[in-house]
Enzyme design. Structure first.
Site, PDB file in Angstrom:
ATOM      1  N   SER A  13       0.819  -1.216   0.000  1.00  0.00           N
ATOM      2  CA  SER A  13       0.000   0.000   0.000  1.00  0.00           C
ATOM      3  C   SER A  13       0.853   1.266   0.000  1.00  0.00           C
ATOM      4  CB  SER A  13      -0.929   0.013   1.218  1.00  0.00           C
ATOM      5  OG  SER A  13      -0.173  -0.058   2.428  1.00  0.00           O
ATOM      6  N   GLY A  14       2.104   1.135  -0.489  1.00  0.00           N
ATOM      7  CA  GLY A  14       2.981   2.300  -0.607  1.00  0.00           C
ATOM      8  C   GLY A  14       2.721   3.059  -1.894  1.00  0.00           C
ATOM      9  N   CYS A 133      12.426  -0.481 -12.905  1.00  0.00           N
ATOM     10  CA  CYS A 133      12.094   0.739 -13.649  1.00  0.00           C
ATOM     11  C   CYS A 133      13.116   0.983 -14.755  1.00  0.00           C
ATOM     12  CB  CYS A 133      12.001   1.940 -12.710  1.00  0.00           C
ATOM     13  SG  CYS A 133      13.520   2.311 -11.793  1.00  0.00           S
ATOM     14  N   SER A 164      11.970  10.287  -5.171  1.00  0.00           N
ATOM     15  CA  SER A 164      11.068   9.247  -5.673  1.00  0.00           C
ATOM     16  C   SER A 164      11.538   7.856  -5.277  1.00  0.00           C
ATOM     17  CB  SER A 164      10.963   9.334  -7.199  1.00  0.00           C
ATOM     18  OG  SER A 164      12.165   8.918  -7.811  1.00  0.00           O
ATOM     19  N   GLY A 168      11.371   0.918  -0.205  1.00  0.00           N
ATOM     20  CA  GLY A 168      11.430  -0.285  -1.031  1.00  0.00           C
ATOM     21  C   GLY A 168      12.482  -0.190  -2.108  1.00  0.00           C
ATOM     22  N   ARG A 170      15.126   1.770  -2.158  1.00  0.00           N
ATOM     23  CA  ARG A 170      16.468   1.804  -1.553  1.00  0.00           C
ATOM     24  C   ARG A 170      16.893   0.420  -1.051  1.00  0.00           C
ATOM     25  NH1 ARG A 170      18.008   7.201  -0.606  1.00  0.00           N
ATOM     26  NH2 ARG A 170      16.323   8.656  -1.149  1.00  0.00           N
ATOM     27  N   ALA A 171      15.941  -0.350  -0.558  1.00  0.00           N
ATOM     28  CA  ALA A 171      16.268  -1.689  -0.069  1.00  0.00           C
ATOM     29  C   ALA A 171      16.600  -2.643  -1.207  1.00  0.00           C
ATOM     30  CB  ALA A 171      15.099  -2.245   0.748  1.00  0.00           C
ATOM     31  N   ASN A 172      16.151  -2.302  -2.412  1.00  0.00           N
ATOM     32  CA  ASN A 172      16.302  -3.212  -3.549  1.00  0.00           C
ATOM     33  C   ASN A 172      17.401  -2.804  -4.525  1.00  0.00           C
ATOM     34  OD1 ASN A 172      14.205  -4.908  -2.755  1.00  0.00           O
ATOM     35  ND2 ASN A 172      12.660  -3.734  -3.858  1.00  0.00           N
TER      36      ASN A 172
END
Length: 318
Positions: A13-14, A133, A164, A168, A170-172
Site C-alpha cells: 500500500s505504498g 524501472c 522518488s 522499497g 532503496r532496499a532493492n
C-alpha cells in the site's frame, strides 16, 4: 463481447501500489480492483483505498489468503520488496496454486517481462516479473538495436530523483543492478549487460533520465535509429511520458582504434548512445517520479493482456 472483468488484488500500500490502484480504477478495461493489501492500517494507500470503496486488508499476504474474497481473485500484483515477494508468492500459492501474480519487485522468481519486447511469450507464466524501472525504460532500446545487429555489450544508467526512491527502492538497489543486468541479456538480447542506478538529490526534483549504450556489430545506422524510434513510440503508447531526449548518437570503432568492452575485451564495432526521459502521469505520484510510473504502467499493460487471454478462455466455455 467480453463483459466480465478479472478481479485483482494489490499487495503493498505504498507509493507504487497506490498509484497502480488508481490506474486500475481509472483505466482498467478488463481488470476490477477488488482488494488493497498492506501491513500498516494507517498507510495512506489503505486509507485511500477505503475512501474509494475498495476492500482493504492490513495483515499482508497471509491476511489476503485467509479472506473469503480471495477465492474470486484471479490476479495479484505485488508492489512490496524483492524479499517479501518470495514469501508472498509462497503464501498465496499454498491456498491457490494457480493464482496469477505480476511482480513489481526485482525478485525475479518468474520470467522477466517487458510488454513491448516479450509479453506474448510469457502469457502462460503464473508469476510474471516486471524487471525494474530501469529495465522497463531501457531494455526496449537494447532490443531495438539487437533486432538490427548483434549487441555485444549493453550498459544502462538510470538516474532518478532521490525523492522518488522510497524505502522499497532503496532496499532493492542490489537486486536492481543484478536483475536489470540479467534482463538486458535475457530480454534485450545483449551478450553482456550492465546496469547502474543513480539517486539524484537535486532540488527541485528532476525527471527520470536513462542513458543506454550499446556496442554492436557494424550496421546501417539509419536502420538502428528507425528501430529505436519505433520502439520508443510503442512504449509511449502505455507510458505517455516516455520519450527520446535527443537524437540517437553513433560512433564507429575499427581495428585501428578498438573499444575495450568489459568482459569482452578489445573489439571493433558500432557504439550507439540513446538518451531517454520518463515523466510520470501524476495519477498519485508526482510527475518527476517517472521511475515508479513506468513500473505501474508496464504492469497494467501486461495484466490487461493477461486478462484478455483469461476472459477469452471464459467466453469459449460460455
Amino acid at each position: 463481447m467480453m463483459t466480465r472483468k478479472i478481479k485483482t488484488a494489490i499487495i503493498g500500500s505504498g507509493n507504487i501500489g497506490t498509484d497502480l490502484m488508481i490506474k486500475i480504477l481509472r483505466h482498467g478495461r478488463h481488470l476490477e480492483m477488488a482488494v488493497m493489501v498492506g501491513i500498516d492500517p494507517d498507510s495512506d494507500g489503505l486509507k485511500r483505498a477505503a475512501r474509494l470503496g475498495v476492500t482493504t486488508c492490513a495483515t499482508g499476504a497471509a491476511g489476503l489468503a485467509a479472506m473469503q474474497e480471495f477465492s474470486d481473485i484471479g490476479l495479484v500484483f505485488d508492489a512490496t520488496s524483492a524479499g517479501a515477494h518470495v514469501e508472498n508468492d509462497r503464501v498465496l500459492r499454498a491456498v491457490k496454486p494457480g493464482i496469477r501474480m505480476v511482480d513489481l519487485t526485482p525478485a525475479a522468481i518468474g520470467p522477466y517481462c517487458v510488454p513491448v519486447v516479450n509479453l506474448d511469450e510469457q502469457l502462460d507464466a503464473l508469476n510474471l516479473n516486471m524487471v525494474t524501472c530501469g529495465g522497463q525504460a531501457t531494455i526496449p532500446v537494447v532490443a531495438a538495436v539487437a533486432s538490427v545487429a548483434p549487441v555485444h555489450y549493453a550498459e544502462i544508467v538510470a538516474s532518478i530523483s532521490s525523492r522518488s526512491a522510497g524505502p522499497g527502492t532503496r532496499a532493492n538497489i542490489d537486486e536492481f543492478t543484478e536483475t536489470t543486468s540479467r534482463a538486458l541479456e535475457a530480454v534485450g538480447g545483449a551478450r553482456q549487460g550492465k546496469a547502474i542506478i543513480v539517486l539524484n538529490p537535486a532540488e527541485p526534483p528532476l525527471l527520470m533520465r536513462d542513458t543506454v549504450y550499446t556496442l554492436s556489430a557494424l550496421a546501417d545506422t539509419a536502420r538502428i535509429e528507425s528501430s529505436i524510434e519505433e520502439m520508443v513510440a510503442r512504449v509511449n503508447a502505455y507510458v505517455p511520458g516516455y520519450r527520446l531526449k535527443q537524437r540517437v548518437q553513433f560512433e564507429t570503432f575499427d581495428q585501428s582504434r578498438p573499444l575495450n568492452v568489459p568482459g569482452v575485451g578489445l573489439m571493433s564495432g558500432l557504439k550507439t548512445s540513446v538518451f531517454l526521459e520518463v515523466e510520470g502521469a501524476a495519477h498519485y505520484l508526482p510527475a518527476y517520479a517517472g521511475n515508479l510510473d513506468i513500473m505501474t504502467s508496464a504492469a497494467l499493460a501486461a495484466a490487461e493482456k493477461l486478462a484478455v487471454r483469461e476472459l477469452g478462455a471464459y467466453a469459449a466455455l460460455d
